[in-house]
Structures are given as structure tokens and as C-alpha cells.
Design a protein around this motif. Structure first.
Motif, short mmCIF file in Angstrom:
data_model
loop_
_atom_site.label_atom_id
_atom_site.label_comp_id
_atom_site.label_asym_id
_atom_site.label_seq_id
_atom_site.Cartn_x
_atom_site.Cartn_y
_atom_site.Cartn_z
N VAL A 746 15.17 60.04 7.42
CA VAL A 746 14.00 60.69 7.22
C VAL A 746 13.98 61.87 6.26
O VAL A 746 13.14 62.32 5.52
CB VAL A 746 13.19 61.32 8.82
CG1 VAL A 746 12.36 62.22 8.74
CG2 VAL A 746 13.13 60.25 9.64
N ARG A 747 15.23 62.45 6.15
CA ARG A 747 15.41 63.64 5.54
C ARG A 747 16.20 63.17 4.16
O ARG A 747 17.03 64.06 3.51
CB ARG A 747 16.34 64.72 6.40
CG ARG A 747 15.56 65.35 7.29
CD ARG A 747 16.40 66.16 8.45
NE ARG A 747 17.28 67.17 7.77
CZ ARG A 747 16.91 68.63 7.43
NH1 ARG A 747 15.56 68.76 7.82
NH2 ARG A 747 17.82 69.40 7.07
N ALA A 748 16.15 61.92 3.68
CA ALA A 748 16.81 61.44 2.44
C ALA A 748 15.72 61.52 1.37
O ALA A 748 14.65 61.14 1.65
CB ALA A 748 17.47 60.07 2.80
N ARG A 749 16.42 61.70 0.34
CA ARG A 749 15.27 61.42 -1.01
C ARG A 749 16.52 61.45 -2.12
O ARG A 749 17.40 62.14 -2.14
CB ARG A 749 14.40 62.83 -1.24
CG ARG A 749 14.96 64.11 -1.35
CD ARG A 749 13.94 65.05 -1.44
NE ARG A 749 14.71 66.37 -1.53
CZ ARG A 749 14.91 67.09 -2.59
NH1 ARG A 749 14.57 66.24 -3.78
NH2 ARG A 749 15.53 68.21 -2.92
N PRO A 750 16.01 60.70 -3.31
CA PRO A 750 16.84 60.72 -4.24
C PRO A 750 16.76 61.95 -5.25
O PRO A 750 15.75 62.44 -5.36
CB PRO A 750 16.26 59.43 -5.21
CG PRO A 750 14.69 59.38 -4.84
CD PRO A 750 14.79 59.81 -3.31
N ILE A 751 17.88 62.41 -5.49
CA ILE A 751 17.76 63.79 -6.33
C ILE A 751 18.47 63.53 -7.80
O ILE A 751 18.44 64.56 -8.47
CB ILE A 751 18.51 64.76 -5.41
CG1 ILE A 751 20.08 64.43 -5.31
CG2 ILE A 751 17.97 65.07 -4.23
CD1 ILE A 751 20.93 65.42 -4.51
N ALA A 752 19.32 62.52 -8.28
CA ALA A 752 19.76 62.27 -9.49
C ALA A 752 19.82 60.94 -9.92
O ALA A 752 19.99 60.07 -8.77
CB ALA A 752 21.07 63.20 -9.40
#
Length: 913
Positions: A746-752
Motif C-alpha cells: 500500500v505504501r510502495a511507489r517507484p521513486i527512481a
């Protein structure tokens, strides 16, 4: 030829007499041409040189032609000056243009023989390298005088080798190139010289390499550049060297012009003035109109000190020319109009005298002549009846310069320790306890102080009263002094910081305020004093993402790919300085919590992107590029590698000391080999990129580390592979992952990483989170995980009895709210996919209200509770305090959270006791 004007010219200059005698026919031809005595344009000067050198291939003939041309032009300029047919600004500009053109001609002539012998100089970047000629001093400012030498520095863009039969390094090629250029201009033959060339302003001065690379120059200025060199580089100008020269000069500007208002320039000027005065006395040259009291150098110093102080923020003050910057000082109100007028008048008068002195015998001197005949000649040129009348005017103008100079650099009155300590001790005793008094006493009588150089002790004593005054005026003098003493001890050898704080009262007051609020900030500054540079330059606005990206890109741009330690140092200081900037904005500008977290997250993301790029470059340089799963080559702009942020960085909620929870995924063909000379499989390539990235981020050095990185949330945890293919990640999440792993997602997202891969991950995350789930099962699993965390991380029974509440882990705390947001996504997004869109708690709760999964009142209550608790945890982190607070202070907020927890997750949960 005008006989009266000729007579004035010959009176003004014995050198002109010699030129006329040696080149009578040429001079007569010159003066027969119309417009010969009118001002010369840059193009005309280049044409004169081009015509004089046309068809010449022999070195001796080239040198003779240039020297004869120089003599003819010098005769012209002396004629114009003696007969007042020109002015100081026009004359110095024409002289500078001639020097520029002569340098370009000599550089071009010197190149071809070197190229024939060694081939072309090629950088490791594959680009043809050029000799960059940097003019310093009067030539840099285009203010050259009649018989001035020229101060030069030689540089080149990148190391490499020539491509000829006798291959040599680019640096050696440029050294030979520079040596020949100097010889062509500086060598004294029967025909004289073109220009005396002085190379002593180059890094490390005499004895060092004659040419320096861009990277080496940048490193020298950042690590070894001295204050007097900042003054010298104000006037630096690229004469020739193309685009790479422009980049190089732009690199030097931050060294010269600091972002903050830089009061250390006063101290540096005082020191240089003292050095010059001692040299004047040693050489007995009080009548030197350049170095003597009230001379040209003092006018330049007055202008330059303002340039160094304010040039970083007022770009107009970065102009190289003294008179132009002097006018800007008046426009900005930094000098009053009377001072500007007097200084301009004195400067032009002194430069006119300088030309009159140098015209006499074509000598590089600024000393007034002693011989009666030379004095008579000079007086006639300047239009004075006798020597006394001349001295009266000269001394009047010098006196005005001396007044302005002394007014500017007047030492501030300070009470040294011996003179004023009793008063300071008395004032301190009113606000300090015995322990703090002992701390102060031990500092002043300790071994560290005894080992300090005398000058450092003097500056420390000058700084102490300012610190005491600021501390006494603070909200908590005792705490402020206790926290600042280690910082003072850490910088007392770097006395430039003490000077800056003495001169900038506002900076010292801000530092004291920061100390009273945050021991963490003091500890950072104490351990890494270089951060004081950034602190003193801060405008206390939160850094913007684009500015962060541009700043880091520029810093890393000039570092070679194999200079890993330098890369890591840049990344560490980038992170630390910008986090400090956020903290300063947080404390001093009271920036909103959400914006502070956004800024801290931006810093982390920019750091991660840069580290990933570097890691990928390093591995690719050694092994070549892999193929992606579709068979395409994964170059740097299409790397098929991505970093996924979890936890606080994923939720855009980073704090000051937060670790980064990261997972690495790739989209490479794991079986196909890379295309380099040392090929490895795509699988091994991906692993090595991940390992190199972690190493760059986490290696501990004297500068600390960039970030702590936790990769345990990857598939199969510590037992799993460091880097996972997108397909393997998908299979694991769909078939093997526990519910708590979906909760973490849920608290994951691509950052690079590569954008297409990031989009594929986002779609996969959405697909996984929006699967239909049994609410009862989700509730039970979430509750089970929450109870485990409370048992391991929450307050003990005894602490609870004592009225302690763990702001994060206890019932009604931050984690309860986070778990309710995650529960909402897992339980309800199957029917409401929009709930899976965001990774941060606030927007998840807002969307829960928009989809009517939660009432608007419940969502608002949770958001307000969450922000209140996070704000307090944030404040505690700055203060280096634990998350354990008084339960009674948080009863109302906890009650709101616990009631919602009972309703959503655990009906059997106890209310707040």
C-alpha cells in the motif's frame, strides 16, 4: 605627421624615441593613413595582426613580425595618451584587445608543429581537447595598462591522449602548447617582446604543472582555494578555449561568489592589505601609486570586497571591470554617491599617472620617478607646472581613497578574553548552572586551546563576546551554550567560520536559535563543519525539486566515473546540506509539516536517482549494457531497472533520521550477456547494479553515509534475491506473498529508474491491491500484525502505569492510523479501485471519504489526529527525544483514534484508560 603632437609624444616617452629611430619608415607609413589615430575596434586589431603575420611559417619571422607590430601600436597609444586623444577606459580596452589577439595568434601558431609530432589531443570522452587560456588580473578585466605583463592560467577540459605516432597525455600536450605560447610572446629578442607572461596565479603557483584539467581545477578551488585567490578569480576571463572554457569559468563562480552574504571578505582584505603594506615597507616603495596608501590597489580592494560579500546575490556585482562595479555599488546603495564619485575620480587619475610612468621607458612599474629629467617629462605630459603642484593633487586624491578604505575595513571593537572576561563571566553566571560554567572553564583552559595557533586564538577571543551576547538573549541560554560549545571546539581551527559569524550577527542569532530547538542540528554541524557553509547561505525556504536535481547534476557532472569516493562525497554532502536547509526552514520559518516531509522525500528521491544512475554507469562501463526482456539494449536512458520506495519514503512522509525501505526490480533478459569486453549475464548485471547502489548509499566515511537502506521488504525478505525481475515480483505477490506484504505494498511507489518500468510496476501494484478480499480475513490479519508490533515496540505495562504514551506504537498512536488506512485499501479497493491510487495516508483517508467507505467526519478526525501526532514526533526527532510522551496530554486525540479502531478493526479493543 603633426609636429607638435610628435614633440609631445617624444617628451612623454624615451621608448617612443627608440621606436621611431628603429622603425621610422613604418611609423611614417602608419601616420600617413587616415583615421590611424582614431579608436581601434577589436576587429581592426585582429586584422592588423592577421596582415602582419600573413604567409609567415617560420618561427623567427613570426616573432619578429609580432614584435614590430607591437612597437608600432605602442607608439600609437603613447601618442594618443600624451596628446589626450584617448581616455583611460578606451586605451586599456584597446591594449587588452591586442593582448587577446596576440594570445590567439600565438596559440594557433604553436599548435600545428605539436599536432604534426604528437597528433591531436583527444579526451577520454572522445572529444578533441583545446587549450583554454584564462586571463587574470588587468587583462581579465580588460583594463591592461601601457606596459603591463599578462597573468594567465592554462587549462583543458578532460584528460586523455593524443592520437599520433608519438602519443602523449593530453596534459603534457597542453603543457608543451602553453610553453610555446609563452615563448612566442615573452621571449626578449633584438626586436623586444610582445607581452611579459606571468603564470604564478595558477593552482599551487610556481613549480606546479603549467596546464590543469577542469576536474583538477575544480577540486583545487573547492579543497585548497585560498581567500586571496577568490579576489584574483573575480577578474578571470576566458580569452580562448571555446565552449569548454565557458563551462570551466562557470564552475569557478561559486568559489568566488558565495551564495550567502559573505562577510569573511573583510577579514581576507585586511590580511591582504597587511601583506601589501609590509611589502611596501620592505621594498621602500611608498611612492608606488598602485601599492602605496591610497593607490590603485586600494580602490580595487574597496570594490572587490563588496563584490565578494554581495556578488552571490547581486549578479551585477560580478562584473570584472572596476569602474563598472563601482557604479553598481552606488546604484545598490552600498556606497554613497560622493564616495563613488571620489573613488572613480581618483582611480582614473591614478591610472593616467600609471600610463605616464610606464610610457617613459616601457617598464612595468608604478613608482614615481626620481630622476629630474623623467619627472620633467612626466609633468609635461600630465600638464602640471611643477612637482609640488602635482603632489598636492595626487595626495588630495589618495587621501580620499585612504579615508574610504579605512572606513570600510575599520576593525570592530571587541573585548578580548583578558580584557572583558570578568564582565562576561558575571553575565553568564546569572543564567548558567555550575556544570555549564565548568564546561566553559574547561574549554578556555583545556589542552585543545593551548595547541591552537596564536592567530586562531585571537579570532576565537574576538568571537566569544558575540557568542555570549547571542546566547544570553536566547530563550534558553544554558541549553544553547551546552549544545554550541562542541561546535565551537570543532571549528576553532577553521577560523573563517568564526569570522563569518562575527561579521554576520543575524547568522549567529539563527545558529543560537537552532541550537535551542534541536540538538540534532548542532550535532550535524559539529560532526560536519562544512555544512556551516550551507547554513550561512540559507534563505530558509524549502528547496524545490528541480533546484535539487539541477544542483546535484552540476556537482556530479565533472567527476570522472571511476572517482567513486568523490561521487559518494558529493552525494553525502548534498543530502546533509539540503536536509539541514529543510530543518532550518522548519525551525526558523515554521514551514508546514506536509511540505517539510515532501522536501525531505524529494531530497531522498533525487539522491536515489543519482546513485542509481552512477551505479548503472559503473557496472556498464566495465561489462557493457544488457538487453531488456523484449530484446532492446538497455542504455542509460533506457535502463530497465527501477527502485521502489516503501514505508516512509513510499508514503512521502520522511523524517530527519528516516531510513529508506527499498526494493529493486528489473526488466532485463537474465540469460542474455551484456555487450561489453567483459560480458556478464543480465541476471548478474542487475545484481551488481543493486549491490553497487547499496554500497554508494550506505558506505560509512568521515562524511557519514548518504542513507541507511533497508531491503528486507523484497520478496522472501533477507532470504530472497536483492534484485527481482518484474515477472518474478508479480508471481511472488500473486502466489506467495503474505497479506502483511500486500499491506506494505500500500505504501510502495517507484521513486527512481526507467519510466516505462515504473509505470508497469504501478499497474501491477494496483492490480494486486484491488483484488477482492474477504474483509473479515483482512481485519484478522491486520489486527494480528498490529498486536505483534505493540508487544515488541510499544510501551511496557509499567510505563503505561506511569502515564507514558508511545506516540507511534501505542494504542491510539500513529501506527494505528496507518494500519486503518492500509486496511481501507486492502478491504475496500476491490470495489473502489481509486483507494489504491495513492501511497500516503492522508490522501488514502481523503479518498476513503470520497468513496463513502468512511464518513467525512471520521476521515477528517483521523487525518487531524495523524497530523498532530506526526508533528509532535517530528519535533521530538529534531530535539533528539524519544517518542514516549505524557499520556494525559494526548488523551482526547487517542480517544478519537481508538474509537475508530474499535469500529473498523477490533470491537474488543479497550478504550483509552
Amino acid at each position: 605627421m603633426n609636429a607638435e603632437q610628435l614633440q609631445k609624444t617624444l617628451v612623454a616617452s624615451q621608448y617612443a624615441e627608440q621606436v621611431l629611430g628603429n622603425h621610422t619608415e613604418l611609423i611614417q607609413q602608419d601616420y600617413a593613413i587616415d583615421q590611424f589615430l582614431s579608436p581601434l575596434s577589436t576587429v581592426q586589431i585582429h586584422n592588423y595582426i592577421s596582415d602582419a603575420l600573413d604567409g609567415i611559417a617560420d618561427e623567427s619571422a613570426w616573432m619578429r613580425a609580432m614584435r614590430i607590430l607591437r612597437a608600432r601600436l605602442m607608439f600609437r597609444w603613447i601618442w594618443q595618451d600624451a596628446n589626450r586623444l584617448t581616455n583611460v577606459v578606451t586605451l586599456t580596452r584597446e591594449l587588452s584587445d591586442f593582448a587577446d589577439a596576440a594570445i590567439c595568434a600565438a596559440k594557433a601558431f604553436a599548435y600545428e608543429p605539436l599536432k604534426a609530432k604528437h597528433g591531436e589531443p583527444m579526451g577520454y570522452n572522445g572529444k578533441l581537447q583545446d587549450l583554454i587560456v584564462i586571463a587574470m588580473g588587468k587583462l581579465g578585466a580588460q583594463e591592461l595598462n601601457l606596459s603591463s605583463d599578462i597573468d594567465l592560467i592554462f587549462a583543458f577540459d578532460e584528460q586523455g591522449e593524443t592520437n599520433g605516432r608519438k602519443c602523449i597525455e593530453v596534459q603534457q600536450f597542453c603543457i608543451l602548447w602553453g610553453q610555446k605560447l609563452i615563448y612566442l610572446l615573452d621571449h626578449i629578442s633584438a626586436d623586444g617582446f610582445v607581452f611579459r607572461v606571468d603564470m604564478r596565479l595558477r593552482p599551487w603557483g610556481d613549480g606546479s604543472a603549467l596546464a590543469i584539467s577542469h576536474v583538477a581545477l575544480e577540486k583545487y578551488l573547492s579543497q585548497h582555494g585560498r581567500e586571496w585567490e577568490r579576489y584574483a578569480w573575480i577578474k578571470a576571463r576566458i580569452v580562448t578555449g571555446g565552449k569548454d572554457g565557458d563551462d570551466l569559468l562557470e564552475m569557478t563562480r561559486p568559489f568566488v561568489f558565495r551564495k550567502y552574504v559573505d562577510y569573511t571578505a573583510f577579514e581576507a582584505m585586511r590580511e591582504m592589505k597587511g601583506m601589501i603594506e609590509r611589502e611596501v615597507q620592505r621594498r621602500n616603495i611608498e611612492d608606488d601609486i598602485k601599492l602605496g596608501a591610497g593607490g590603485i590597489r586600494e580602490v580595487e580592494f574597496i570594490v572587490q570586497v563588496f563584490q565578494l560579500i554581495y556578488g552571490g546575490s547581486k549578479l551585477e556585482l560580478q562584473d570584472r571591470q572596476c569602474l563598472v562595479s563601482l557604479q553598481h555599488l552606488g546604484e545598490f546603495g552600498l556606497l554613497d554617491t560622493t564616495a563613488v564619485a571620489e573613488l572613480e575620480d581618483a582611480y582614473l587619475f591614478l591610472r593616467r599617472i600609471e600610463h605616464a610612468i610606464q610610457a617613459l621607458n616601457d617598464q612595468q612599474t608604478q613608482s614615481l620617478p626620481i630622476e629630474p629629467d623623467l619627472r620633467r617629462r612626466m609633468l609635461e605630459t600630465l600638464g602640471f607646472a611643477d612637482w609640488d603642484a602635482f603632489l598636492a593633487v595626487l595626495n588630495e586624491k589618495r587621501a580620499k581613497v585612504i579615508y574610504q578604505f579605512l572606513h570600510l575595513i575599520k576593525e570592530k571593537e571587541v573585548n578580548h578574553l583578558e580584557e572583558g572576561f570578568s564582565q562576561l563571566e558575571q553575565r553568564l553566571s546569572e543564567v548558567l548552572d555550575d556544570n555549564t560554567k565548568n564546561l566553559v572553564h574547561e574549554f578556555w583552559h583545556g589542552h585543545a586551546l593551548k595547541k591552537l595557533p596564536a592567530k586562531a586564538v585571537q579570532r576565537l577571543k574576538a568571537f566569544w563576546p558575540h557568542l555570549v551576547e547571542a546566547v544570553i538573549q536566547s530563550d534558553n541560554p544554558q541549553i544553547a551554550l551546552q549544545r554550541l560549545m562542541p561546535l565551537v571546539e570543532s571549528v576553532m581551527r577553521r577560523t573563517v567560520y568564526l569570522v563569518m559569524l562575527i561579521e554576520s550577527k543575524g547568522a549567529l542569532q539563527r545558529l543560537v536559535k537552532m541550537a535551542t530547538v534541536s540538538p540534532w542540528i548542532c550535532e550535524e554541524l559539529t560532526h560536519y563543519p562544512v555544512l556551516l557553509d550551507e547554513f550561512l547561505s540559507m534563505d530558509f525556504e524549502l528547496p524545490k525539486r528541480k533546484d535539487l536535481e539541477d544542483s546535484l547534476r552540476q556537482q556530479l557532472l565533472r567527476i570522472e566515473i571511476d572517482q567513486v569516493e568523490d561521487q559518494m562525497r558529493v552525494l553525502r554532502l548534498f543530502k546533509k546540506s539540503n536536509v539541514l536547509a529543510v530543518a532550518a526552514s522548519d525551525v526558523l520559518a515554521e514551514s508546514p509539516l506536509m511540505k517539510v516531509s515532501d522536501a525531505l522525500t524529494d531530497i531522498a528521491e533525487v539522491s536515489v536517482n543519482a546513485a542509481l544512475h552512477l551505479a548503472y554507469q559503473i557496472v556498464a562501463k566495465k561489462h557493457g549494457y544488457p538487453l531488456d526482456a523484449d530484446g532492446q539494449r538497455c542504455a542509460l536512458d533506457y535502463m530497465s531497472f527501477a527502485v521502489i520506495g516503501y514505508g516512509k519514503v513510499g508514503g512521502i512522509e520522511l523524517g530527519y533520521g528516516s531510513d529508506l525501505d527499498l526494493v529493486f526490480i528489473h526488466y532485463m533478459d537474465e540469460q542474455a550477456d551484456t555487450d561489453g569486453t567483459k560480458p556478464i549475464s543480465g541476471f548478474e548485471f542487475a545484481m551488481r547494479v543493486g549491490q553497487k547502489f547499496v554500497s554508494l548509499m550506505t558506505t560509512q566515511t568521515l562524511d557519514g553515509r548518504i542513507y541507511e537502506v533497508d531491503t528486507r521488504l523484497r520478496p522472501s525478505g533477507e532470504a530472497g534475491l536483492l534484485v527481482t525481475s518484474l515477472k518474478a515480483f508479480e508471481q511472488y505477490q500473486l502466489k506467495s506473498a503474505w497479506l502483511w506484504e500486500h499491506q506494505a505494498l500500500v505504501r510502495a511507489r517507484p521513486i527512481a529508474g526507467e519510466m516505462q518500468l515504473q509505470k508497469k510496476f504501478e499497474q501491477l501494484r494496483c492490480d494486486i491491491l484491488t483484488q477482492p478480499r474477504d474483509e473479515a480475513h483482512v481485519r484478522a490479519e491486520v489486527l494480528k500484525m498490529r498486536e505483534k508490533m505493540k508487544d515488541h515496540l510499544g510501551s511496557s505495562k509499567e510505563q503505561k502505569k506511569d502515564g507514558i504514551f508511545h506516540l507511534k506504537q501505542d494504542a491510539g498512536g500513529i501506527v494505528d492510523i496507518e494500519f486503518m488506512a492500509q486496511y481501507a485499501v486492502l478491504a475496500w479497493s476491490g470495489a473502489n479501485p481509486d483507494l489504491a491510487h495513492y501511497s500516503d495516508n492522508v490522501r488514502i483517508l481523503e479518498d476513503a471519504a470520497k468513496t463513502s467507505c468512511l464518513s467525512s467526519d471520521d476521515a477528517t478526525a483521523l487525518i487531524q489526529a495523524y497530523l498532530s501526532e506526526r508533528a509532535e514526533s517530528h519535533r521530538l526527532a529534531l530535539a533528539n527525544q524519544s517518542m514516549q510522551v505524557s499520556a494525559s496530554d494526548w488523551r482526547d486525540i487517542r480517544e478519537v483514534v481508538c474509537k475508530l479502531w474499535q469500529r473498523l478493526i477490533d470491537p474488543a479493543a479497550q478504550a483509552v484508560g
